[in-house]
Design a protein around this motif. Structure first.
Motif, PDB file in Angstrom:
ATOM      1  N   ASP A   1       1.023   2.514   7.853  1.00 19.10           N
ATOM      2  CA  ASP A   1      -0.038   1.677   7.290  1.00 19.10           C
ATOM      3  C   ASP A   1       0.495   0.309   6.861  1.00 19.10           C
TER       4      ASP A   1
ATOM      5  N   ASN B   1       1.241   7.339   2.599  1.00 13.87           N
ATOM      6  CA  ASN B   1       1.683   6.405   3.630  1.00 13.87           C
ATOM      7  C   ASN B   1       3.154   6.606   4.001  1.00 13.87           C
TER       8      ASN B   1
ATOM      9  N   ASP C   1       0.871  -1.187   0.000  1.00 13.59           N
ATOM     10  CA  ASP C   1       0.000   0.000   0.000  1.00 13.59           C
ATOM     11  C   ASP C   1       0.905   1.232   0.000  1.00 13.59           C
TER      12      ASP C   1
HETATM   13 MG    MG Z   1      -3.827   1.022   3.603  1.00 13.71          MG
END
Ligand code: MG
Ligand code: GN1
Length: 341
Positions: A225, A210, A205
């Motif tokens: 994350d 992030n 991700d």
């Molecule tokens: Mg995520």
């Protein structure tokens, strides 16, 4: 907003804290707790992560490995409850976990310049590099076949079969568009079956938001994350960076503002490969240009699938939001097909 039993489990005193929602994720619910010491608290979406213990287990294995081998590396671990657990369950059986808030850090939704792209990609590359020596069999898939494009395409096809006429009509053009890119799925399946890609621990991700950046120096402090930190292929991480870094507008942005910035693409590649190049095989390097197209196609398909399904997976605040996201991703995909490869 945050159940009392959860705050209690983490020994937090609500009267001493100001609670602010953090709105950027599509799956979990996240809040900032501001006080003498600040925190980030998150409710895990239990219909998406049906076995949250797997997340906790993966993160334990990963943090043990990096803390032992790379002591200076900042791996963002959860804080435990007063009885030593990584998660606290509320009365509705939703798991919650708590992170320290790292002072003076910010997240961004779009890359401003080459240096940001380089730093963020370096941060994601370093995470994978620091986990390259770990036994991947100690990890579980927190969402089975999460980035299996073959599965995502099947899910799109069955969503189409089951969709209401209204949802089909509203997405007709995008559905046709998706079908013209089906060759990416075939290419993906051939690549995976060829065995040319090494199974590694990937973040899965690697969106630009992030990464935590230092608010003053702009340096990348750490990646966040980590729910989908699990076995995967490098194209997942590299591809999601391409998807979220190269355009000046994010996946919610207006389609006419989506564009391909070659200088940002080159900078992110340099940042990632600066860490990972030596670990990648020659065959893997040959699939670098495919990464961005593959991930952009997959996320575009997932948004479109969710629209057809009636918006049951990604949080939406307004009708048609998944359609806007999907259209944005298919536009980006066209640009990637023209510019990379
Ligand atoms: Mg995520
Ligand atoms: C979801 O919730 P968030 O924003 O961290 C999704 C990712 C997608 C992303 C698209 C578990 O991530 O796979 O790339 O939205 N996470 C899950 O913005 O499905």
């Amino acid at each position: 907003m945050i159940p009392g039993e959860v705050l209690e489990a983490f020994s937090l005193d609500q009267s001493q804290l100001k609670i602010e929602p953090i709105d950027s994720g599509h799956i979990n619910k996240t809040f900032k707790l501001i006080g003498d010491r600040s925190y980030v608290i998150q409710r895990i979406n239990k219909s998406v992560f049906t076995n949250p213990d797997l997340i906790a287990n993966n993160l334990r294995v990963a943090s043990d490995h990096v803390n032992k081998n790379y002591p200076g590396y900042l791996f963002l671990s959860t804080l435990t409850t007063s009885d030593g657990k990584e998660m606290a369950y509320d009365e509705d059986e939703f798991p919650w976990r708590l992170f320290p808030y790292i002072p003076n850090t910010i997240t961004i939704d779009a890359v401003a310049d080459e240096q940001q792209a380089f730093r963020a990609a370096q941060a994601f590359g370093r995470l994978s590099k620091n986990l390259s020596g770990v036994d991947t069999t100690l990890f579980s898939e927190t969402i089975p076949r999460f980035h299996d494009l073959g599965l995502r395409y099947e899910q799109f096809e069955s969503a189409f079969i089951n969709a209401s006429q209204e949802r089909k009509n509203s997405s007709h053009e995008l559905i046709e568009n998706a079908k013209t890119f089906a060759f990416i799925k075939t290419k993906y399946e051939e690549l995976i079956q060829s065995g040319k890609l090494t199974l590694r621990i990937t973040h899965n991700d690697t969106k630009i938001n992030n990464v935590l950046f230092d608010a003053d120096s702009g340096k990348a402090i750490c990646v966040i994350d980590l729910d989908t930190l699990m076995p995967g292929y490098f194209i997942y991480d590299l591809g999601d960076m391409v998807r979220t870094f190269v355009s000046p507008v994010g996946e919610e942005g207006k389609i006419e503002n989506v564009s391909f910035r070659k200088n940002i693409y080159d900078a992110l590649l340099a940042g990632y490969l600066g860490e990972m190049n030596e670990l990648l095989t020659e065959d893997e390097r040959a699939s670098i240009p495919f990464a961005g197209q593959m991930m952009t196609f997959m996320i575009g398909l997932r948004f479109l699938t969710d629209h057809l399904n009636g918006d049951i997976y990604f949080h939406v605040k307004k009708p048609g939001q998944n359609l806007i996201r999907a259209a944005n991703q298919f536009r980006l995909l066209e640009l990637l097909a023209e510019n990379v490869g």
